[in-house]
Scaffold this active site. Sequence first.
Site, PDB file in Angstrom:
ATOM      1  N   HIS A 155       0.778  -1.254  -0.101  1.00 12.19           N
ATOM      2  CA  HIS A 155      -0.151  -0.104  -0.296  1.00 12.19           C
ATOM      3  C   HIS A 155       0.736   1.680  -0.067  1.00 12.19           C
ATOM      4  CE1 HIS A 155      -3.335  -2.662   1.482  1.00 12.19           C
ATOM      5  NE2 HIS A 155      -2.113  -3.502   2.235  1.00 12.19           N
ATOM      6  N   SER A 276      14.296  21.514 -17.025  1.00  9.03           N
ATOM      7  CA  SER A 276      12.873  22.724 -17.254  1.00  9.03           C
ATOM      8  C   SER A 276      13.523  23.709 -18.349  1.00  9.03           C
ATOM      9  CB  SER A 276      12.582  22.599 -15.973  1.00  9.03           C
ATOM     10  OG  SER A 276      11.304  23.788 -16.089  1.00  9.03           O
ATOM     11  N   GLU A 289       8.429   8.394 -16.965  1.00 11.51           N
ATOM     12  CA  GLU A 289       7.122   9.095 -17.501  1.00 11.51           C
ATOM     13  C   GLU A 289       6.491   8.556 -19.119  1.00 11.51           C
ATOM     14  OE1 GLU A 289       7.752  12.744 -14.733  1.00 11.51           O
ATOM     15  OE2 GLU A 289       7.952  13.239 -16.433  1.00 11.51           O
TER      16      GLU A 289
END
Length: 450
Positions: A155, A276, A289
């Site tokens: 979890h 970035s 990603e």
Amino acid sequence: MNPVRSRFTKKLNKEVESFTSSIDVDKRLYPYDIAGSQSHVRMLAKCGIVSPKEAEQIISGLEGIKTDIESGSFKFNDELEDIHIHIEQALIERIGETGRKIHTARSRNDQVALDTRLYLREEITNLIKLLHTLQERILKKAEANLEVIMPGYTHLQHAEPVLFSHHLMAYFWMLARDVERLKDCSKRVNIMPLGACALAGSSLPIDRQYVAQLLEFPQVSENSIDTVSDRDYIVEFVNAACLIMTHISRLSEELILWSTQEFGFIELDEEFTTGSSIMPQKKNPDVCELVRGKTGRIYGHLFHLLTMMKALPLSYNRDMQEDKYPLFDTVETVKSTLSIFADLISSMEIKKERMEESLTGDFSTATELANYLVRKGIPFRKAHKIVGKICLVGKPLEELTILELQQFSSVFEADVCPILAPQESIKQKTSDGGTGLAQVRKQIETAKCL
Ligand code: ARG
């Protein structure tokens, strides 16, 4: 002029022409189409359907076409629909009338099945190699960090301490199943369809076994109608690919989490991270990603294929031409994912101290504490309750004194203290396949023998 339009008096509507054409997508099948045609014509010669001289002419004509395609001088156009017509037409232009014999006892329906089977057979071999490389890199990383400990999660909450090597090796076994699945799928890919013709077989004296032998297929298909209708092998392959992507996507997710400031368990190499456009400090895990994102695209391909097939009457229907894009895109995406991931895993840095530090005061040795009580004869459910109460005190387990523990149960003795440390808790895990050091060593040895 498209040679399949013999019965037509009108030309195909221009818009329909580009709508029905698949050449942009299926041109990559040319090496398989040519190899298939060469074997087909060898068989036609063996069976006396064309002369040996004609077969030789066709074989070398096809060789010339291959050279033209590879040098970039071959012209593709929508009028000739697909790669099969392009090559046949080019052959006729190149060697004249004899070229018109290549399509004897053959249809594009069995031809396209042959091409995709040959293509997929080769790509499955490539994918298995890439999976093996990634498995090797995972294994190396695990071995190099064999004794590093980290929190094991359920979890996404600290559960029990585990060896980092054990956690990483979990992916090795997922990939081992992926290899097995591809090998199994390849049995059903490796069936020779040619000779099914349009759907009913041929009245000419062809020898399908001979074609199979030439193209190294262990068997020929049993039913001509099934042969030209079947795309199970593609669906099955894409399904196997979905699971590969699922595995790499889960690994990606973990690497994304682990490389956050909050976790700080790993650092991805600069070669595999991006910056970035506005925040100069950023070092983003975009590769991971994108793998997560591309996984959705591959799932989409599986549903595209299943939906495309589900209501098709037998036998061939043009809907099936739409199998190519999902197939090719799946192969390319999985190949690049596996290839990039092998280096990404090798180059990532493991932050051993941070992993160990995160176990401080996290109560993750509570199960071991309960097992200690079980060894002293207390039923597990009772032990669970006692330790639950101890946790409620809120003091890190490793800081509890023997006197404090004895307030909860008189069976606690001095030998309890060491097992409260994460290192020690890992040592207690002696069951096969568990996170104990000896067990992980054994696991790695087994993995090396695969
Ligand atoms: N381009 C077609 C495909 O990929 C080849 C088979 C065409 N057969 C036909 N009868 N139109 O499925």
